[in-house]
Scaffold this motif. Sequence first.
Motif, PDB file in Angstrom:
ATOM      1  N   GLN A   1     -12.549  -7.448  16.822  1.00 49.79           N
ATOM      2  CA  GLN A   1     -11.208  -7.620  16.212  1.00 49.79           C
ATOM      3  C   GLN A   1      -9.961  -7.612  17.050  1.00 49.79           C
ATOM      4  O   GLN A   1      -9.088  -7.080  16.758  1.00 49.79           O
ATOM      5  CB  GLN A   1     -10.950  -6.922  15.065  1.00 49.79           C
ATOM      6  N   MET A   2     -10.159  -8.096  18.446  1.00 49.43           N
ATOM      7  CA  MET A   2      -9.098  -8.139  19.371  1.00 49.43           C
ATOM      8  C   MET A   2      -8.251  -9.510  18.767  1.00 49.43           C
ATOM      9  O   MET A   2      -8.881 -10.609  18.568  1.00 49.43           O
ATOM     10  CB  MET A   2      -9.488  -8.363  20.578  1.00 49.43           C
ATOM     11  N   PRO A   3      -6.830  -9.141  18.679  1.00 43.71           N
ATOM     12  CA  PRO A   3      -5.885 -10.108  18.138  1.00 43.71           C
ATOM     13  C   PRO A   3      -5.842 -11.475  19.145  1.00 43.71           C
ATOM     14  O   PRO A   3      -5.811 -11.233  20.307  1.00 43.71           O
ATOM     15  CB  PRO A   3      -4.808  -9.447  17.796  1.00 43.71           C
ATOM     16  N   CYS A   4      -5.657 -12.585  18.671  1.00 38.29           N
ATOM     17  CA  CYS A   4      -5.446 -13.709  19.564  1.00 38.29           C
ATOM     18  C   CYS A   4      -3.924 -14.276  19.165  1.00 38.29           C
ATOM     19  O   CYS A   4      -3.366 -15.255  19.507  1.00 38.29           O
ATOM     20  CB  CYS A   4      -6.545 -14.730  19.674  1.00 38.29           C
ATOM     21  N   SER A   5      -3.531 -14.175  18.002  1.00 33.85           N
ATOM     22  CA  SER A   5      -2.478 -14.349  17.274  1.00 33.85           C
ATOM     23  C   SER A   5      -1.930 -13.597  16.058  1.00 33.85           C
ATOM     24  O   SER A   5      -2.701 -12.803  15.524  1.00 33.85           O
ATOM     25  CB  SER A   5      -2.612 -15.884  16.810  1.00 33.85           C
ATOM     26  N   LEU A   6      -0.461 -13.420  16.064  1.00 32.19           N
ATOM     27  CA  LEU A   6       0.184 -12.672  15.168  1.00 32.19           C
ATOM     28  C   LEU A   6       1.258 -13.413  14.448  1.00 32.19           C
ATOM     29  O   LEU A   6       1.996 -14.056  15.189  1.00 32.19           O
ATOM     30  CB  LEU A   6       0.693 -11.424  15.847  1.00 32.19           C
ATOM     31  N   GLY A   7       1.068 -13.387  13.052  1.00 36.87           N
ATOM     32  CA  GLY A   7       2.282 -13.887  12.445  1.00 36.87           C
ATOM     33  C   GLY A   7       3.081 -12.902  11.739  1.00 36.87           C
ATOM     34  O   GLY A   7       2.372 -12.075  11.181  1.00 36.87           O
ATOM     35  N   ILE A   8       4.535 -13.181  11.644  1.00 33.88           N
ATOM     36  CA  ILE A   8       5.129 -12.251  11.242  1.00 33.88           C
ATOM     37  C   ILE A   8       6.241 -12.966  10.337  1.00 33.88           C
ATOM     38  O   ILE A   8       6.813 -13.967  10.779  1.00 33.88           O
ATOM     39  CB  ILE A   8       5.983 -11.409  11.994  1.00 33.88           C
ATOM     40  N   THR A   9       6.381 -12.577   8.988  1.00 32.21           N
ATOM     41  CA  THR A   9       7.458 -13.307   7.982  1.00 32.21           C
ATOM     42  C   THR A   9       8.289 -12.234   7.689  1.00 32.21           C
ATOM     43  O   THR A   9       7.791 -11.133   6.866  1.00 32.21           O
ATOM     44  CB  THR A   9       6.829 -13.877   6.858  1.00 32.21           C
ATOM     45  N   HIS A  10       9.626 -12.177   7.738  1.00 29.49           N
ATOM     46  CA  HIS A  10      10.566 -11.060   7.335  1.00 29.49           C
ATOM     47  C   HIS A  10      11.339 -11.368   6.079  1.00 29.49           C
ATOM     48  O   HIS A  10      12.138 -12.651   6.024  1.00 29.49           O
ATOM     49  CB  HIS A  10      11.616 -10.929   8.658  1.00 29.49           C
ATOM     50  N   VAL A  11      11.124 -10.600   5.039  1.00 29.95           N
ATOM     51  CA  VAL A  11      12.028 -10.958   3.871  1.00 29.95           C
ATOM     52  C   VAL A  11      13.021  -9.990   3.423  1.00 29.95           C
ATOM     53  O   VAL A  11      12.844  -8.698   3.692  1.00 29.95           O
ATOM     54  CB  VAL A  11      10.779 -10.765   2.754  1.00 29.95           C
ATOM     55  N   VAL A  12      14.134 -10.506   2.994  1.00 34.46           N
ATOM     56  CA  VAL A  12      15.448  -9.875   2.825  1.00 34.46           C
ATOM     57  C   VAL A  12      15.845 -10.288   1.531  1.00 34.46           C
ATOM     58  O   VAL A  12      16.101 -11.478   1.382  1.00 34.46           O
ATOM     59  CB  VAL A  12      16.566  -9.905   4.026  1.00 34.46           C
ATOM     60  N   HIS A  13      16.183  -9.312   0.856  1.00 34.76           N
ATOM     61  CA  HIS A  13      16.455  -9.538  -0.619  1.00 34.76           C
ATOM     62  C   HIS A  13      15.794 -10.613  -1.310  1.00 34.76           C
ATOM     63  O   HIS A  13      16.357 -11.625  -2.216  1.00 34.76           O
ATOM     64  CB  HIS A  13      18.146  -9.849  -0.517  1.00 34.76           C
ATOM     65  N   GLY A  14      14.534 -10.491  -1.226  1.00 36.48           N
ATOM     66  CA  GLY A  14      13.641 -11.340  -1.869  1.00 36.48           C
ATOM     67  C   GLY A  14      13.603 -12.714  -1.452  1.00 36.48           C
ATOM     68  O   GLY A  14      13.102 -13.747  -1.928  1.00 36.48           O
ATOM     69  N   GLN A  15      14.176 -13.153  -0.307  1.00 38.90           N
ATOM     70  CA  GLN A  15      14.161 -14.433   0.401  1.00 38.90           C
ATOM     71  C   GLN A  15      13.589 -14.236   1.720  1.00 38.90           C
ATOM     72  O   GLN A  15      13.746 -13.417   2.571  1.00 38.90           O
ATOM     73  CB  GLN A  15      15.651 -14.912   0.516  1.00 38.90           C
ATOM     74  N   ILE A  16      12.708 -15.365   2.225  1.00 40.66           N
ATOM     75  CA  ILE A  16      12.236 -15.433   3.545  1.00 40.66           C
ATOM     76  C   ILE A  16      13.347 -15.564   4.343  1.00 40.66           C
ATOM     77  O   ILE A  16      14.068 -16.573   4.547  1.00 40.66           O
ATOM     78  CB  ILE A  16      10.956 -16.413   3.635  1.00 40.66           C
ATOM     79  N   ARG A  17      13.527 -14.709   5.326  1.00 40.84           N
ATOM     80  CA  ARG A  17      14.748 -14.820   6.355  1.00 40.84           C
ATOM     81  C   ARG A  17      14.065 -15.492   7.533  1.00 40.84           C
ATOM     82  O   ARG A  17      14.907 -16.216   8.377  1.00 40.84           O
ATOM     83  CB  ARG A  17      15.324 -13.402   6.698  1.00 40.84           C
TER      84      ARG A  17
END
Length: 182
Positions: A33-49
Amino acid sequence: MSTLPRIPCRALRPGERLQDFVAFDFETATYQQMPCSLGITHVVHGQIRSSFSQLIQPPENRFDEALTRIHGIRPEHTKDALEWPALWHILAPYFESHLPLVAHNAPFDLGVLTKACLHYELTPPSLDLVYCTYKTTKIRLAKWIAHLNLREEDHHEAAFDSKVCALLALEYQRDPSLGGLI
């Protein structure tokens, strides 16, 4: 390597409101389980920022072929990518922001995060609140992707999966029956 700390994750409950959070998804290079990619999604006030992914060079840039067949990431893609310690200083604020974290199959993703930190002798983050959209809905991400009429070929791209996970969390809050999918 020390033992992995137990990080609790829980399901969203009907009526629970989670308007600001960080959804994340790892793709792994090895069965360790060594990572090769990371995805991040930041949600603010119920909307994807914002949403992004970052390639990560795994130790010795080694990949297990069966995992490469799943996500398509190969050693040539990560040969110039930074390793986890160099990226952790950039990515840690998303995990240490005290915003709730959301992942689909969160125990897996939390395990990848923790193992990467411990492998490089970094302190794993102390996490306040982690939600699991699979535990919440029991819907496989591929089924949710098909329901949204999104390109199934994009599944297992970390930013795409983190965004789809965020959409699932937001939609569950709007409609806990998810239109009859659960």
